[in-house]
Scaffold this active site. Structure first.
Site, short mmCIF file in Angstrom:
data_model
loop_
_atom_site.label_atom_id
_atom_site.label_comp_id
_atom_site.label_asym_id
_atom_site.label_seq_id
_atom_site.Cartn_x
_atom_site.Cartn_y
_atom_site.Cartn_z
N TYR A 118 -10.37 0.52 7.32
CA TYR A 118 -9.26 0.72 8.26
C TYR A 118 -8.47 1.97 7.91
CZ TYR A 118 -5.10 -0.24 11.06
OH TYR A 118 -4.06 -0.14 11.96
N LYS A 126 -7.89 5.69 9.98
CA LYS A 126 -6.56 6.15 10.37
C LYS A 126 -6.23 7.50 9.73
CE LYS A 126 -5.54 2.77 13.10
NZ LYS A 126 -5.41 3.02 14.55
#
Length: 270
Positions: free
Chosen positions: A145, A149
């Site tokens: 994740y 990002k």
């Protein structure tokens, strides 16, 4: 009257943003993977829903064609669609890695790529790419994740240089855990018999639930900040960090440096 396109608008921050912008006079193009999941928006004044899969170039092209046939100009694109994957590297599955990369990173790229020509022809436009505090700092079990990002942060900053001459604004927005369905929908790695892994997953789960439950006012702050950015697009690339958790982590990471910050995280988690 300005027009905003929002991806991942069927729930959570995307839905709240669509409702807030519509309430404040915007024409809202609310896109989502499945229209059935966005039924609440169907009869809302100022909102039109469209089916869009950000991972599919074909879906984006078809949706774009339909949108441009029904809207004269697009003033703003908010890339909000995203998903979470909490996993140990050893236990990560190819399909889950590919999905989070496709949605969180490549999805942003594909949507931007599709609408840059529109903005360029208009000689105006704005991209707001939703990342996360995960795009600025690194925390346990965030290998996949966080890396997506971080990638969106880098992509957005680079893209901003290219688009400056065309009056196209680019910004990213980061925040921490907010009450929504996002954490409930986070995909996790399979249960492990390795005691250390199981213990760490339990600790991270508990910590994130606690943080999420505390941030009851964060969602409203986010949508209000997004509206303010839309009303006052930055001339140069800019990052906006919203909420106490995100600002705190961002500041201490910069001030402490990697080693001291990592020591603080270990002390807080382990």
């Amino acid at each position: 009257m300005k027009t905003v396109l929002i991806t991942g608008a069927c729930a959570g921050i995307g839905k709240a943003t669509a409702l807030y912008f519509a309430k404040n006079g915007y024409n809202v193009i609310a896109t989502m993977l499945c229209l059935e999941r966005g039924k609440e928006l169907l009869n809302t004044k100022g909102i039109i829903t469209y089916e869009l899969d950000v991972t599919s170039t074909e879906s984006i092209a078809n949706c774009k064609k339909q949108i441009l046939a029904e809207h004269i100009t697009i003033d703003l694109v908010i890339n909000n669609a995203g998903r979470g994957y909490r996993s140990f590297v050893e236990l990560a599955e190819d399909s889950q890695i590919q999905t989070i990369v496709d949605v969180n990173w490549l999805g942003v790229i594909k949507v931007c790529r599709a609408f840059i020509p529109v903005f360029r022809e208009q000689n105006k436009g704005q991209f707001i790419n939703i990342t996360s505090i995960a795009g600025l700092v690194n925390l346990p079990l965030g290998s996949f994740y966080h890396s997506t990002k971080h990638a969106v942060e880098s992509f957005s900053e680079c893209m901003a240089y290219e688009l400056r001459d065309f009056n196209i604004s680019v910004a990213t927005v980061q925040f921490g855990n907010t009450p929504s369905n996002f954490q409930k929908n986070v995909v996790k790695s399979q249960d492990s018999s390795i005691a250390s892994y199981k213990d760490l997953m339990d600790k991270i789960d508990a910590l994130l639930i606690k943080k999420t439950n505390k941030n009851i006012d964060l969602k409203q702050s986010i949508v209000e900040q997004l509206y303010e950015i839309a009303q006052n697009p930055p001339r140069n690339f800019k990052r906006y960090t919203i909420g106490f958790d995100a600002n705190f982590l961002n500041i201490i990471r910069k001030r402490l440096g990697y080693q001291l910050f990592a020591r603080l995280i270990r002390k807080s988690v382990f």
